[in-house]
Design an enzyme around this catalytic site. Sequence first.
Site, PDB file in Angstrom:
ATOM      1  N   CYS A 192       0.599  -1.276   0.561  1.00 30.43           N
ATOM      2  CA  CYS A 192       0.000   0.162   0.209  1.00 30.43           C
ATOM      3  C   CYS A 192       0.986   1.590  -0.335  1.00 30.43           C
ATOM      4  O   CYS A 192       2.019   1.339   0.397  1.00 30.43           O
ATOM      5  CB  CYS A 192      -0.853  -0.057   1.067  1.00 30.43           C
ATOM      6  SG  CYS A 192      -2.530  -1.703   1.004  1.00 30.43           S
ATOM      7  N   ARG A 228       4.295  -0.819  -4.911  1.00 28.14           N
ATOM      8  CA  ARG A 228       3.880  -1.330  -3.156  1.00 28.14           C
ATOM      9  C   ARG A 228       2.433  -1.884  -3.397  1.00 28.14           C
ATOM     10  O   ARG A 228       1.954  -2.395  -2.306  1.00 28.14           O
ATOM     11  CB  ARG A 228       3.898  -0.210  -2.174  1.00 28.14           C
ATOM     12  CG  ARG A 228       4.167   0.815  -2.880  1.00 28.14           C
ATOM     13  CD  ARG A 228       4.561   1.935  -1.363  1.00 28.14           C
ATOM     14  NE  ARG A 228       4.584   1.085  -0.453  1.00 28.14           N
ATOM     15  CZ  ARG A 228       5.549   1.156   0.837  1.00 28.14           C
ATOM     16  NH1 ARG A 228       6.531   1.378  -0.037  1.00 28.14           N
ATOM     17  NH2 ARG A 228       5.443   0.506   1.977  1.00 28.14           N
ATOM     18  N   TRP A 257      -3.100  -2.923  -1.810  1.00 26.23           N
ATOM     19  CA  TRP A 257      -2.665  -4.374  -1.569  1.00 26.23           C
ATOM     20  C   TRP A 257      -4.371  -4.875  -0.337  1.00 26.23           C
ATOM     21  O   TRP A 257      -3.826  -4.754   0.248  1.00 26.23           O
ATOM     22  CB  TRP A 257      -1.132  -4.093  -2.005  1.00 26.23           C
ATOM     23  CG  TRP A 257      -0.565  -5.849  -2.499  1.00 26.23           C
ATOM     24  CD1 TRP A 257      -0.170  -6.779  -3.151  1.00 26.23           C
ATOM     25  CD2 TRP A 257      -0.977  -7.215  -1.312  1.00 26.23           C
ATOM     26  NE1 TRP A 257       0.104  -7.615  -2.981  1.00 26.23           N
ATOM     27  CE2 TRP A 257      -0.377  -8.763  -1.815  1.00 26.23           C
ATOM     28  CE3 TRP A 257      -1.092  -7.078  -0.155  1.00 26.23           C
ATOM     29  CZ2 TRP A 257      -0.597  -9.085  -1.563  1.00 26.23           C
ATOM     30  CZ3 TRP A 257      -1.069  -8.651   0.736  1.00 26.23           C
ATOM     31  CH2 TRP A 257      -0.557  -9.945   0.055  1.00 26.23           C
ATOM     32  N   ASN A 280      -1.091   1.912   5.500  1.00 25.19           N
ATOM     33  CA  ASN A 280      -0.402   0.916   4.732  1.00 25.19           C
ATOM     34  C   ASN A 280       0.059   0.122   6.446  1.00 25.19           C
ATOM     35  O   ASN A 280       0.616   1.097   7.096  1.00 25.19           O
ATOM     36  CB  ASN A 280       0.629   2.047   4.316  1.00 25.19           C
ATOM     37  CG  ASN A 280       1.528   0.827   3.990  1.00 25.19           C
ATOM     38  OD1 ASN A 280       2.050  -0.819   4.251  1.00 25.19           O
ATOM     39  ND2 ASN A 280       3.029   0.939   3.954  1.00 25.19           N
ATOM     40  N   GLY A 281      -0.917  -1.153   6.324  1.00 23.22           N
ATOM     41  CA  GLY A 281      -0.171  -2.014   7.777  1.00 23.22           C
ATOM     42  C   GLY A 281      -1.247  -2.464   7.652  1.00 23.22           C
ATOM     43  O   GLY A 281      -2.671  -2.833   7.342  1.00 23.22           O
ATOM     44  N   GLU A 318      16.225 -18.779  -8.797  1.00 25.06           N
ATOM     45  CA  GLU A 318      16.152 -17.168  -8.865  1.00 25.06           C
ATOM     46  C   GLU A 318      15.346 -17.556 -10.098  1.00 25.06           C
ATOM     47  O   GLU A 318      13.903 -17.159 -10.354  1.00 25.06           O
ATOM     48  CB  GLU A 318      17.063 -16.887  -8.401  1.00 25.06           C
ATOM     49  CG  GLU A 318      17.135 -15.487  -9.070  1.00 25.06           C
ATOM     50  CD  GLU A 318      15.712 -14.767  -7.732  1.00 25.06           C
ATOM     51  OE1 GLU A 318      15.230 -15.037  -6.537  1.00 25.06           O
ATOM     52  OE2 GLU A 318      15.339 -13.178  -9.006  1.00 25.06           O
ATOM     53  N   LYS A 349      11.654 -16.138 -11.476  1.00 27.11           N
ATOM     54  CA  LYS A 349      10.896 -15.182 -11.831  1.00 27.11           C
ATOM     55  C   LYS A 349      10.583 -15.857 -13.384  1.00 27.11           C
ATOM     56  O   LYS A 349       8.703 -15.020 -13.068  1.00 27.11           O
ATOM     57  CB  LYS A 349      12.633 -15.058 -12.907  1.00 27.11           C
ATOM     58  CG  LYS A 349      13.942 -13.989 -11.680  1.00 27.11           C
ATOM     59  CD  LYS A 349      13.280 -12.501 -11.697  1.00 27.11           C
ATOM     60  CE  LYS A 349      12.682 -12.252  -9.949  1.00 27.11           C
ATOM     61  NZ  LYS A 349      13.300 -12.286  -9.418  1.00 27.11           N
ATOM     62  N   GLU A 355       6.168 -15.628 -11.733  1.00 26.67           N
ATOM     63  CA  GLU A 355       6.048 -14.723 -10.655  1.00 26.67           C
ATOM     64  C   GLU A 355       5.464 -13.488 -12.225  1.00 26.67           C
ATOM     65  O   GLU A 355       4.719 -13.323 -11.720  1.00 26.67           O
ATOM     66  CB  GLU A 355       6.540 -14.061  -9.991  1.00 26.67           C
ATOM     67  CG  GLU A 355       7.940 -13.376 -10.314  1.00 26.67           C
ATOM     68  CD  GLU A 355       8.703 -12.671  -9.321  1.00 26.67           C
ATOM     69  OE1 GLU A 355       8.156 -12.150  -7.982  1.00 26.67           O
ATOM     70  OE2 GLU A 355       9.919 -12.746  -9.213  1.00 26.67           O
ATOM     71  N   HIS A 374      14.978 -38.830  -7.527  1.00 21.66           N
ATOM     72  CA  HIS A 374      14.573 -39.215  -6.634  1.00 21.66           C
ATOM     73  C   HIS A 374      13.130 -39.061  -6.295  1.00 21.66           C
ATOM     74  O   HIS A 374      12.713 -38.556  -5.347  1.00 21.66           O
ATOM     75  CB  HIS A 374      15.443 -38.188  -5.317  1.00 21.66           C
ATOM     76  CG  HIS A 374      16.537 -38.746  -5.693  1.00 21.66           C
ATOM     77  ND1 HIS A 374      17.392 -40.072  -4.811  1.00 21.66           N
ATOM     78  CD2 HIS A 374      17.659 -38.400  -5.791  1.00 21.66           C
ATOM     79  CE1 HIS A 374      18.564 -40.157  -4.735  1.00 21.66           C
ATOM     80  NE2 HIS A 374      19.465 -39.157  -5.365  1.00 21.66           N
ATOM     81  N   LYS A 421       4.948  -4.999  -4.242  1.00 19.88           N
ATOM     82  CA  LYS A 421       6.783  -5.084  -4.293  1.00 19.88           C
ATOM     83  C   LYS A 421       7.469  -5.392  -2.745  1.00 19.88           C
ATOM     84  O   LYS A 421       8.535  -6.242  -1.993  1.00 19.88           O
ATOM     85  CB  LYS A 421       6.965  -3.366  -4.611  1.00 19.88           C
ATOM     86  CG  LYS A 421       8.945  -3.309  -4.614  1.00 19.88           C
ATOM     87  CD  LYS A 421       9.586  -4.153  -6.053  1.00 19.88           C
ATOM     88  CE  LYS A 421      10.664  -4.047  -5.887  1.00 19.88           C
ATOM     89  NZ  LYS A 421      11.572  -5.185  -6.999  1.00 19.88           N
TER      90      LYS A 421
HETATM   91  C1  F6R Z   1      10.773 -11.837  -6.542  1.00 19.51           C
HETATM   92  C2  F6R Z   1      10.539 -10.410  -5.254  1.00 19.51           C
HETATM   93  C3  F6R Z   1      10.621 -11.188  -4.001  1.00 19.51           C
HETATM   94  C4  F6R Z   1      11.455 -10.554  -2.661  1.00 19.51           C
HETATM   95  C5  F6R Z   1      10.742 -10.737  -1.402  1.00 19.51           C
HETATM   96  C6  F6R Z   1      11.350 -10.422  -0.100  1.00 19.51           C
HETATM   97  O1  F6R Z   1      11.258 -11.396  -7.987  1.00 19.51           O
HETATM   98  O2  F6R Z   1      10.817  -9.990  -5.115  1.00 19.51           O
HETATM   99  O3  F6R Z   1      10.469 -12.800  -3.761  1.00 19.51           O
HETATM  100  O4  F6R Z   1      12.349 -10.616  -3.562  1.00 19.51           O
HETATM  101  O5  F6R Z   1       9.671 -10.369  -1.349  1.00 19.51           O
HETATM  102  O6  F6R Z   1      11.374  -8.558  -0.914  1.00 19.51           O
HETATM  103  P1  F6R Z   1      12.505  -7.521   0.248  1.00 19.51           P
HETATM  104  O7  F6R Z   1      13.824  -8.177  -1.003  1.00 19.51           O
HETATM  105  O8  F6R Z   1      12.570  -6.221  -0.200  1.00 19.51           O
HETATM  106  O9  F6R Z   1      12.705  -8.252   1.536  1.00 19.51           O
END
Ligand code: F6R
Length: 615
Positions: free
Chosen positions: A2, A27, A73, A100-101, A488, A492, A495, A511, A610
């Site tokens: 948010c 956000r 969000w 926010n929160g 990773e 990517k 998501e 396995h 984010k």
């Molecule tokens: C994936 C992604 C998330 C963040 C995770 C941690 O692309 O961005 O998995 O890595 O939410 O976020 P931070 O690094 O801000 O603690």
Amino acid sequence: MCGIVGAIAEKNIVPVLLDGLFSLEYRGYDSAGLVITSNGLQRLRTAGRVAELEKKVAEQKTNGFAGIAHTRWATHGEPSERNAHPHLSSRESKIAVVHNGIIENHEIMRKRLQNEGFQFDSDTDTEVIAHLIAFNLRKSDSLLKAVSQSISELQGAYAIAVIEESHPERIVVARNGAPLLLGLGEDGNYAASDASALLKTTRNMVYLEDGDIAELYKDHYAVYECKNGILGPEINRPVHQSDLTSDAIDLGPYDHFMQKEIFEQPGAVANTLEMVLNAQAISPGLFGSAAEKIFSQTKGLLILACGTSYHAGLVARYWLETIAGLPCTVEIASEYRYRNPIADAHTLVVGISQSGETADTLAAMSYAKTLGHLHNLAICNVAESALIRQTDLRFLTRAGPEIGVASTKAFTTQLASLLLLTTVLAKMRNKLPPEKEASVIAALRHLPAALQSTLQIEPEVQEWSQRFSEKRHALFLGRGVHYPIAMEGALKLKEISYIHAEAYASGELKHGPLALVDKEMPVVAIAPNDQLLSKLKSNLQEVHARGGELYVFADADTQIEESDQIHVIRLAEHAGILSPILHTIPLQLLAYHVALVKGTDVDKPRNLAKAVTVE
Ligand code: F6R
């Protein structure tokens, strides 16, 4: 999660609110709204993106001198116009709140306020705040005092902005556990969840601390400490000049922030390593003035992080063990915080986070302290974040703002920082003779250029994207330090393209997951020319023999034959110690191009946000 913006000025502040919301959309982006004080409180809300709100604003020609705005969000209550902020309380004094929160005691407070006759129009926890402030306003002579009293009754982490119909000349904001700053402009004063939201208006920022409450007027402002509902004296928080440029938050020639951020990686890594690139030796001071003392007592590391940052930690474990000879555990923060781990005072706790706001990482770091870990270190991309503030030592990745929800440049800068940390610790433990240190420095110096040349493989990766976009599942394989890179890559892809992707350490294939392999399951393999290559090749043969189609990212000198079922893209160079960093690039590009073919919203994938500031 948010985003909040508030503005009070001598001009129409609606464009500032909308610009701010667009910048904060990373956000949260499932609904948006604003309230303007103009002949009473005028509220406009929409489900969906800020662009929808902008249309509504244009249709209704909304304007005014003071207002608060929000992009959401959803946590409590589905994403809908009814649940979008601002929330109002209209029974007596009419007030509006953005938040926010999470308010953890919202259920109990809701019942209490309903018993007092307040009627709820949404399913959100935020509406509790609005009614509670209105309730407390009955007994207070100012909004500031009513907000102070109210926040003492709320449990949870939040940032709020409040405006009152009968006093449109001020906005009250408060912070406890979620980011909030003030922007001081020439013609007015502003508040926002982060600096990027206000850059077009002002660079003068005041970062609020937890427990701060502030009053904004168009020509002055005041910050107060607030403890247990008692409003303390006015306090002086320093004014910072933000050094963010608006380029950093503009798309420039790119189509998406993710694309921009992938291509910014050479520069982001060069900025992060700036202090090192001209140095002959790497010193502990890079991590803070107390680092030398703390590192000399460090007997092991515990890395806590989530998502992509967790993957960075997993890579670092290989480096720390191999180069520095230090034991290292890496834990998903949300798991660690609810276990009863055995702490060791001299195991350094390292929190890795792009945002520095991730609720689970923050909580896990605090928990580790209560368990008896003496010292902690943050590796983080946001200088004023909660994580940076709560740790003894810190290293700032200087990737610049990362706006695409899928993390890219934050990851590679985290890896570069973790390699630095490894080098410093190795050196202090006499595990790194000067010639080896010189070779690590040389490798780091070369990293930006190596990243640049790795990005050149984009057209080849793009060619694969059509085939992937037709699949529903994908398997990613890696071994050793490249296993977390496979993780990773899978993260990517899933998501942003919504293709189900799983990563396996390739030795694990037989396995279980080998049962999934057929021609419908593309298998992506990371095949650097390292000591595990021959093992990996055997694993790839197992896939090939079962009709699986392999997509291999190899080093220039990796001996792997191409065929109908084995496709190979070679990176420009063999990167040695930096190999996991370079092998990340094609996986980011693959996810990006598959998402483009599928037409998904690359920068704002569904259901995500984010900064994950809630549990
Ligand atoms: C994936 C992604 C998330 C963040 C995770 C941690 O692309 O961005 O998995 O890595 O939410 O976020 P931070 O690094 O801000 O603690």
